[in-house]
Design a protein around this motif. Structure first.
Motif, PDB file in Angstrom:
ATOM      1  N   LYS A  68      21.235 -22.054  15.759  1.00 45.09           N
ATOM      2  CA  LYS A  68      20.588 -22.332  14.484  1.00 45.09           C
ATOM      3  C   LYS A  68      19.086 -22.382  14.731  1.00 45.09           C
ATOM      4  O   LYS A  68      18.615 -23.118  15.611  1.00 45.09           O
ATOM      5  CB  LYS A  68      21.066 -23.665  13.918  1.00 45.09           C
ATOM      6  CG  LYS A  68      22.529 -23.692  13.500  1.00 45.09           C
ATOM      7  CD  LYS A  68      22.743 -22.958  12.193  1.00 45.09           C
ATOM      8  CE  LYS A  68      24.196 -23.135  11.713  1.00 45.09           C
ATOM      9  NZ  LYS A  68      24.435 -22.372  10.470  1.00 45.09           N
ATOM     10  N   SER A  74      12.535 -21.292   6.630  1.00 42.60           N
ATOM     11  CA  SER A  74      13.961 -21.549   6.430  1.00 42.60           C
ATOM     12  C   SER A  74      14.650 -21.677   7.785  1.00 42.60           C
ATOM     13  O   SER A  74      14.011 -21.569   8.848  1.00 42.60           O
ATOM     14  CB  SER A  74      14.594 -20.400   5.635  1.00 42.60           C
ATOM     15  OG  SER A  74      14.486 -19.179   6.374  1.00 42.60           O
ATOM     16  N   GLU A  75      15.960 -21.925   7.724  1.00 47.88           N
ATOM     17  CA  GLU A  75      16.784 -21.899   8.936  1.00 47.88           C
ATOM     18  C   GLU A  75      17.739 -20.721   8.854  1.00 47.88           C
ATOM     19  O   GLU A  75      18.266 -20.418   7.780  1.00 47.88           O
ATOM     20  CB  GLU A  75      17.579 -23.206   9.089  1.00 47.88           C
ATOM     21  CG  GLU A  75      16.758 -24.372   9.591  1.00 47.88           C
ATOM     22  CD  GLU A  75      17.621 -25.546  10.050  1.00 47.88           C
ATOM     23  OE1 GLU A  75      18.867 -25.421  10.006  1.00 47.88           O
ATOM     24  OE2 GLU A  75      17.045 -26.572  10.451  1.00 47.88           O
ATOM     25  N   ILE A  76      17.919 -20.051   9.989  1.00 42.83           N
ATOM     26  CA  ILE A  76      18.844 -18.927  10.035  1.00 42.83           C
ATOM     27  C   ILE A  76      19.782 -19.096  11.224  1.00 42.83           C
ATOM     28  O   ILE A  76      19.548 -19.931  12.104  1.00 42.83           O
ATOM     29  CB  ILE A  76      18.104 -17.569  10.148  1.00 42.83           C
ATOM     30  CG1 ILE A  76      17.342 -17.478  11.485  1.00 42.83           C
ATOM     31  CG2 ILE A  76      17.153 -17.354   8.968  1.00 42.83           C
ATOM     32  CD1 ILE A  76      16.770 -16.083  11.764  1.00 42.83           C
ATOM     33  N   THR A  77      20.836 -18.279  11.236  1.00 43.44           N
ATOM     34  CA  THR A  77      21.797 -18.284  12.343  1.00 43.44           C
ATOM     35  C   THR A  77      21.672 -16.972  13.105  1.00 43.44           C
ATOM     36  O   THR A  77      21.598 -15.893  12.501  1.00 43.44           O
ATOM     37  CB  THR A  77      23.235 -18.435  11.821  1.00 43.44           C
ATOM     38  OG1 THR A  77      23.339 -19.664  11.097  1.00 43.44           O
ATOM     39  CG2 THR A  77      24.232 -18.438  12.971  1.00 43.44           C
ATOM     40  N   LEU A  95      13.218 -10.849  12.586  1.00 46.32           N
ATOM     41  CA  LEU A  95      13.939 -11.126  11.345  1.00 46.32           C
ATOM     42  C   LEU A  95      14.427  -9.830  10.710  1.00 46.32           C
ATOM     43  O   LEU A  95      14.054  -8.721  11.128  1.00 46.32           O
ATOM     44  CB  LEU A  95      13.027 -11.889  10.389  1.00 46.32           C
ATOM     45  CG  LEU A  95      12.466 -13.219  10.907  1.00 46.32           C
ATOM     46  CD1 LEU A  95      11.520 -13.826   9.876  1.00 46.32           C
ATOM     47  CD2 LEU A  95      13.574 -14.187  11.267  1.00 46.32           C
ATOM     48  N   LYS A 108      21.214  -7.719   9.238  1.00 41.33           N
ATOM     49  CA  LYS A 108      22.191  -8.799   9.355  1.00 41.33           C
ATOM     50  C   LYS A 108      23.553  -8.189   9.689  1.00 41.33           C
ATOM     51  O   LYS A 108      23.981  -7.228   9.051  1.00 41.33           O
ATOM     52  CB  LYS A 108      22.275  -9.584   8.050  1.00 41.33           C
ATOM     53  CG  LYS A 108      20.984 -10.311   7.684  1.00 41.33           C
ATOM     54  CD  LYS A 108      21.121 -11.044   6.354  1.00 41.33           C
ATOM     55  CE  LYS A 108      19.816 -11.738   5.977  1.00 41.33           C
ATOM     56  NZ  LYS A 108      19.937 -12.479   4.696  1.00 41.33           N
ATOM     57  N   SER A 116      25.022 -13.011  11.890  1.00 41.59           N
ATOM     58  CA  SER A 116      23.800 -13.091  12.693  1.00 41.59           C
ATOM     59  C   SER A 116      22.656 -12.490  11.886  1.00 41.59           C
ATOM     60  O   SER A 116      22.712 -11.325  11.485  1.00 41.59           O
ATOM     61  CB  SER A 116      23.974 -12.335  14.021  1.00 41.59           C
ATOM     62  OG  SER A 116      22.820 -12.477  14.830  1.00 41.59           O
ATOM     63  N   GLU A 117      21.611 -13.297  11.655  1.00 38.18           N
ATOM     64  CA  GLU A 117      20.547 -12.905  10.729  1.00 38.18           C
ATOM     65  C   GLU A 117      19.259 -12.451  11.416  1.00 38.18           C
ATOM     66  O   GLU A 117      18.241 -12.250  10.750  1.00 38.18           O
ATOM     67  CB  GLU A 117      20.234 -14.086   9.806  1.00 38.18           C
ATOM     68  CG  GLU A 117      21.440 -14.566   9.013  1.00 38.18           C
ATOM     69  CD  GLU A 117      21.151 -15.840   8.251  1.00 38.18           C
ATOM     70  OE1 GLU A 117      20.670 -15.729   7.099  1.00 38.18           O
ATOM     71  OE2 GLU A 117      21.391 -16.932   8.806  1.00 38.18           O
ATOM     72  N   GLY A 118      19.290 -12.309  12.715  1.00 35.75           N
ATOM     73  CA  GLY A 118      18.101 -11.873  13.435  1.00 35.75           C
ATOM     74  C   GLY A 118      18.453 -11.514  14.866  1.00 35.75           C
ATOM     75  O   GLY A 118      19.612 -11.570  15.271  1.00 35.75           O
TER      76      GLY A 118
END
Length: 433
Positions: A68, A74-77, A95, A108, A116-118
């Motif tokens: 995380k 923001s926060e991403i996973t 990103l 993504k 998984s966003e990055g």
């Protein structure tokens, strides 16, 4: 030879007004041929400083970690297979829509049911080194969410210059000489080098020059209480972009100075040597192991740097394994010397060993650079390691002194070859620049 435009900018006043994509056309006409221009960092986009807030194993695939990340807004996973991750780690994260070296577009993706966003990046994926051992561990001083390029000089314009066109210009075998040329072409001011000019220790250093024909000048300094091991990230990136790899703080500094001033330098571990003798081996048969780990048969009449009777370096070419800087080194004897060009060239050919140092020495370097290079080295070292101790004076044995020459330029001669008359003020400005 590779030249970093980022490095040049530090030496030229108002360099922001110079277009470093276009100035090289004029440089080719005025000074030396440019082989290529490469824009570094164009393929690195939308990469930010991220902080790992939490870390857990992937629910279905144990080779993956689920991180995380706080990316500022923001926060991403992110799902990653890197093994060096830890909670609280600051990492470069590409990103969605961004890009890395070898990855044209980050999208993504779902991996085993986890989105998984990055993509977390290694130094290799940022294009700043060949290291691909794990995700880059960033300084905690960086601001989360900021573009990584705010902290790492990824964007640069790298120039490749044809070495042959610089054969008669040894002053341009370093960035400072190139900067002088660019400043003259663009009408800018060349900035003075920042040096450490407060060396007050008067303790002599045991240096003896026996071969006064082939060693024009030998300058040395002893430094101790060295505690830092790594060069700054800026310096590491510059070395990599210019075709060299980062090894350690002390070795990187000598390489950086060579690329900056065209003055090769060498650092000996002072715990392994206590004096320096510069001498010709004559017809003596010697086997010597160089820094690359190869045992070499030293040809006749090779100029060597010795510690009493034991050789510790091949003058102007490469140091020896028996005096190398290693992870335990805390003190050094710094060599900044000038050797006869023909002597170095003959030895390099006989050994079949051409190095960045020998390539420069073969061009007849200016011996008046040796002490300046030492003072510059000390300045750069103290910037990183403020508690160092200077344990000697700058020992300077100037055997074959090169003094200033006066060249008379007559107006009639200039008019004849230019085809028109230049004002005296214009001629003076050009010559001074």
């Amino acid at each position: 030879m590779y030249i970093s435009s980022n490095c040049l900018k530090k030496y030229i006043k108002d360099s922001d007004s110079i277009d470093f994509n276009k100035v090289w056309n004029d440089f080719t006409i005025h000074s030396a041929e440019i082989d290529s221009i490469e824009e570094k960092g164009k393929d690195i986009n939308n990469v930010v400083v991220a902080k790992i807030v939490s870390l857990s194993k992937h629910p279905t695939n144990e080779k993956y970690n689920v991180a995380k990340l706080d990316v500022g807004s923001s926060e991403i996973t992110v799902v990653s297979s890197a093994t060096n991750l830890y909670e609280g780690m600051y990492v470069p994260c590409a990103l969605g829509g961004g890009s890395l070296k070898g990855l044209e577009k980050v999208t993504k993706v779902e991996l085993g049911g986890v989105l998984s966003e990055g993509v977390l990046a290694s130094e290799k994926e940022l294009g700043i080194s060949d290291s691909h051992l794990g995700v880059m561990d960033l300084s905690k001083e960086y601001k989360v969410g900021e573009n990584i390029k705010e902290y790492i000089p990824i964007d640069d314009i790298i120039i490749e210059i044809d070495n042959k066109s610089l054969t008669n210009r040894p002053d341009m075998w370093g960035h400072y000489g190139i900067a002088r040329e660019v400043a003259a072409i663009t009408g800018k001011e060349l900035m003075p080098l920042d040096i450490f000019d407060d060396i007050t220790n008067t303790t002599p250093l045991n240096i003896k020059v026996e071969d006064k024909e082939n060693c024009n000048r030998y300058s040395g300094l002893k430094i101790s209480n060295i505690t830092k091991k790594e060069a700054t990230l800026d310096m590491k990136v510059m070395l990599y972009y210019c075709g060299m790899r980062s090894i350690s703080l002390l070795v990187d500094l000598t390489n950086y100075l060579m690329l900056e001033l065209a003055q090769p330098m060498h650092a000996f571990d002072s715990s392994k040597i206590d004096n320096i003798i510069v001498k010709n081996v004559g017809k003596e048969k010697i086997k010597f192991t160089t820094l690359d780990g190869i045992e070499r048969d030293i040809p006749e009449n090779t100029l060597m740097i010795c510690n009493e009777k034991q050789p510790v370096a091949i003058a102007g070419i490469m140091g020896g394994l028996n005096s190398e800087i290693d992870d335990d080194t805390t003190s050094l004897i710094l060599e900044s010397a000038n050797f006869d060009a023909a002597c170095v060239r003959k030895s390099a050919v006989a050994l079949g060993l051409r190095t960045e140092a020998s390539a420069r020495y073969e061009k007849s370097l200016d011996p008046n650079m040796t002490v300046l290079a030492i003072k510059r080295f000390v300045k750069l070292l103290t910037d990183v390691d403020k508690e160092i101790s200077i344990d000697s004076r700058i020992e300077d044995i100037y055997v074959n002194e090169v003094k200033e020459s006066v060249v008379n330029l007559k107006k009639d001669y200039l008019r004849k070859y230019m085809g028109f008359v230049l004002d005296d003020e214009v001629v003076t400005k050009i010559l001074k620049s």
